[in-house]
Design a protein around this motif. Sequence first.
Motif, PDB file in Angstrom:
ATOM      1  N   PRO A 332       1.203  11.594  25.059  1.00 51.17           N
ATOM      2  CA  PRO A 332       0.870  13.187  24.450  1.00 51.17           C
ATOM      3  C   PRO A 332      -0.041  13.043  23.371  1.00 51.17           C
ATOM      4  O   PRO A 332      -0.608  14.074  23.187  1.00 51.17           O
ATOM      5  CB  PRO A 332       2.287  13.505  23.881  1.00 51.17           C
ATOM      6  CG  PRO A 332       3.383  12.748  24.789  1.00 51.17           C
ATOM      7  CD  PRO A 332       2.689  11.431  24.906  1.00 51.17           C
ATOM      8  N   LEU A 336      -2.406  16.051  21.514  1.00 54.01           N
ATOM      9  CA  LEU A 336      -2.069  16.319  20.069  1.00 54.01           C
ATOM     10  C   LEU A 336      -3.354  16.144  19.420  1.00 54.01           C
ATOM     11  O   LEU A 336      -3.801  17.102  18.639  1.00 54.01           O
ATOM     12  CB  LEU A 336      -0.799  15.711  19.455  1.00 54.01           C
ATOM     13  CG  LEU A 336       0.334  16.009  20.261  1.00 54.01           C
ATOM     14  CD1 LEU A 336       1.459  15.201  19.684  1.00 54.01           C
ATOM     15  CD2 LEU A 336       0.636  17.596  20.116  1.00 54.01           C
ATOM     16  N   LEU A 389       3.979   9.355  17.464  1.00 56.28           N
ATOM     17  CA  LEU A 389       4.216  10.550  18.142  1.00 56.28           C
ATOM     18  C   LEU A 389       4.496  11.784  17.478  1.00 56.28           C
ATOM     19  O   LEU A 389       4.164  12.776  17.303  1.00 56.28           O
ATOM     20  CB  LEU A 389       5.004  10.306  19.422  1.00 56.28           C
ATOM     21  CG  LEU A 389       5.320  11.553  20.496  1.00 56.28           C
ATOM     22  CD1 LEU A 389       4.018  12.197  20.854  1.00 56.28           C
ATOM     23  CD2 LEU A 389       6.322  11.383  21.333  1.00 56.28           C
ATOM     24  N   GLU A 392       1.980  12.663  14.722  1.00 56.38           N
ATOM     25  CA  GLU A 392       0.913  13.629  15.379  1.00 56.38           C
ATOM     26  C   GLU A 392       1.206  14.900  15.714  1.00 56.38           C
ATOM     27  O   GLU A 392       0.283  15.574  15.547  1.00 56.38           O
ATOM     28  CB  GLU A 392       0.560  12.595  16.533  1.00 56.38           C
ATOM     29  CG  GLU A 392      -0.406  11.280  16.513  1.00 56.38           C
ATOM     30  CD  GLU A 392      -1.883  11.922  16.094  1.00 56.38           C
ATOM     31  OE1 GLU A 392      -2.429  12.970  16.217  1.00 56.38           O
ATOM     32  OE2 GLU A 392      -2.426  10.810  16.218  1.00 56.38           O
ATOM     33  N   PHE A 393       2.380  15.004  16.003  1.00 58.32           N
ATOM     34  CA  PHE A 393       2.900  16.415  16.416  1.00 58.32           C
ATOM     35  C   PHE A 393       2.980  17.181  15.173  1.00 58.32           C
ATOM     36  O   PHE A 393       2.607  18.426  14.994  1.00 58.32           O
ATOM     37  CB  PHE A 393       4.446  16.395  17.092  1.00 58.32           C
ATOM     38  CG  PHE A 393       4.857  17.702  17.476  1.00 58.32           C
ATOM     39  CD1 PHE A 393       4.359  18.545  18.597  1.00 58.32           C
ATOM     40  CD2 PHE A 393       6.001  18.403  16.640  1.00 58.32           C
ATOM     41  CE1 PHE A 393       4.909  19.502  19.031  1.00 58.32           C
ATOM     42  CE2 PHE A 393       6.400  19.572  17.109  1.00 58.32           C
ATOM     43  CZ  PHE A 393       5.926  20.180  17.894  1.00 58.32           C
ATOM     44  N   PHE A 396      -0.488  18.146  14.203  1.00 60.72           N
ATOM     45  CA  PHE A 396      -1.008  19.334  15.335  1.00 60.72           C
ATOM     46  C   PHE A 396      -0.566  20.560  14.737  1.00 60.72           C
ATOM     47  O   PHE A 396      -1.232  21.616  14.732  1.00 60.72           O
ATOM     48  CB  PHE A 396      -0.474  18.871  16.513  1.00 60.72           C
ATOM     49  CG  PHE A 396      -0.620  20.001  17.710  1.00 60.72           C
ATOM     50  CD1 PHE A 396      -2.012  19.904  18.324  1.00 60.72           C
ATOM     51  CD2 PHE A 396       0.329  20.784  18.205  1.00 60.72           C
ATOM     52  CE1 PHE A 396      -2.228  20.909  19.420  1.00 60.72           C
ATOM     53  CE2 PHE A 396       0.042  21.737  18.979  1.00 60.72           C
ATOM     54  CZ  PHE A 396      -1.267  21.767  19.498  1.00 60.72           C
TER      55      PHE A 396
END
Length: 483
Positions: A332, A336, A389, A392-393, A396
């Motif tokens: 993902p 992102l 992950l 990064e989310f 974002f």
Amino acid sequence: MSKSLKLNAFFNVVRNVLRLVFPLITFPYVSRVLMPEGIGKVNFANSIVMYFYTIASLGIGSYGIREAAKIRNDRLALAKFTKEMLSINMVSTLVSYILLAASLVFVKKFESYRILIIVNSSSIILNTIGFEWLYSALEEYGYITLRSIIFQIISLALTFILVRNSDDVVNYALVSVISNVGSNVCNLIHARRYLDLKTKVKLEIKKHLKPIFLLFFSSIAITVFSILDTSMVGFIKDDVEVGYYTSASKIIRMIRDLFPAISTVMFARVSYYVGTKETQKIKEVTGQIFNLFYALSIPICMGFILLMKPILLLMCGSEFLPAVAVGQVLAPLVILSSISGYLSGALLISFGREKIYMYVEVGAALLDIVLNFAFIPKYGALGAGIATLITEFVMFIVFHISVKNEISGVKIKKALVQYIIGSVIMALVVYMEIKYLPLSPILQILLGAVSGALIYFVILVIMKNEFLQSSLNNLKLKIGAHK
């Protein structure tokens, strides 16, 4: 000095595609020669050097592009500004090497990596004398692309000549340096076309320090966030786990890095629009970027999740199969980080909002450290992937909130739903192919990529996706004009 955005984006994408193609040729060979442990050693040493590389770079890269883009038509002003940046950069480079030398003496962990770290550290001075930011500000992507191709070919040949067995880890590190920043030595000579560095001018260093250091703290945070995972896996676990993590992340980043190629072009152009106060053009560009990035990144993410096992088997060999789950967790990031990169690098910095950018990056780095300590001891490379992950989310979401005023009026929701629906249908078909057709890894990848792309394209046509229709109409007009 008017440059075509589409042409610049094309050149930059070509350069990054070639940066993808060359590893596709060399990495399967190198991973089988050096094995997970050797790959892990090289990447751990490189992760350590990257901290000092960031210290040397300060925030000059982003600041240099933004400010030089505003004065790129004034040869004298550009020469003065470049000399000021080089002066600051040389001091920071000296400080960086002093700190690096001290770490090699006092950090016991580095003893077995000393030669690798020294070889990798040559990238620091090469980056300083290369002032790559100047060419991005001038939008000279044709020159950058040609120069990169030449040095990629050189490094490709050197890989097969110098890396022959598992003991050639130092040779591989040297080739990696040549591949990544070796071409910067050409910049000093080529720069004479645009400025005269021998011109005597009164340098004004002080006025640049505050914005540079704001961006420096952001770049430190980015480096910590992007490299710390590798470093912490190396410290907490071992070289083999580093090999798993860096191999999976390298595969993801080879594709993910195609998107910053476009964002970099847009950064210089958005900075120019900010200077000329053309806010509507900024929103138009943003809408196009959102459509392009989402249209490509969502199906690519799905493809990585489904095809990670055959990709790793093909690229690295069966010894790297424990990295499959790591790659799937990191997939993902294609979505992102591509969007976040544009929101932060092209919008926030172009509007001079370095403080917000710094706060987000520092917060992300701290969050990543906490999550790494929580997940790596138990899950190793997979834990580092999970930490990345989650971080990064969060970034974002925060970047979207930070630029909500700048992107207000940019309509993307309808198109985004179409991209998701098309990707889900595509993924179901590719999953059935993998599950029920007895194919080799390379055939799984080829069939999955080709059939997936066709299905996705047809679905978007059926749903009458406006961005796709507009792109096809523009293509028809160009073909008609050419005829």
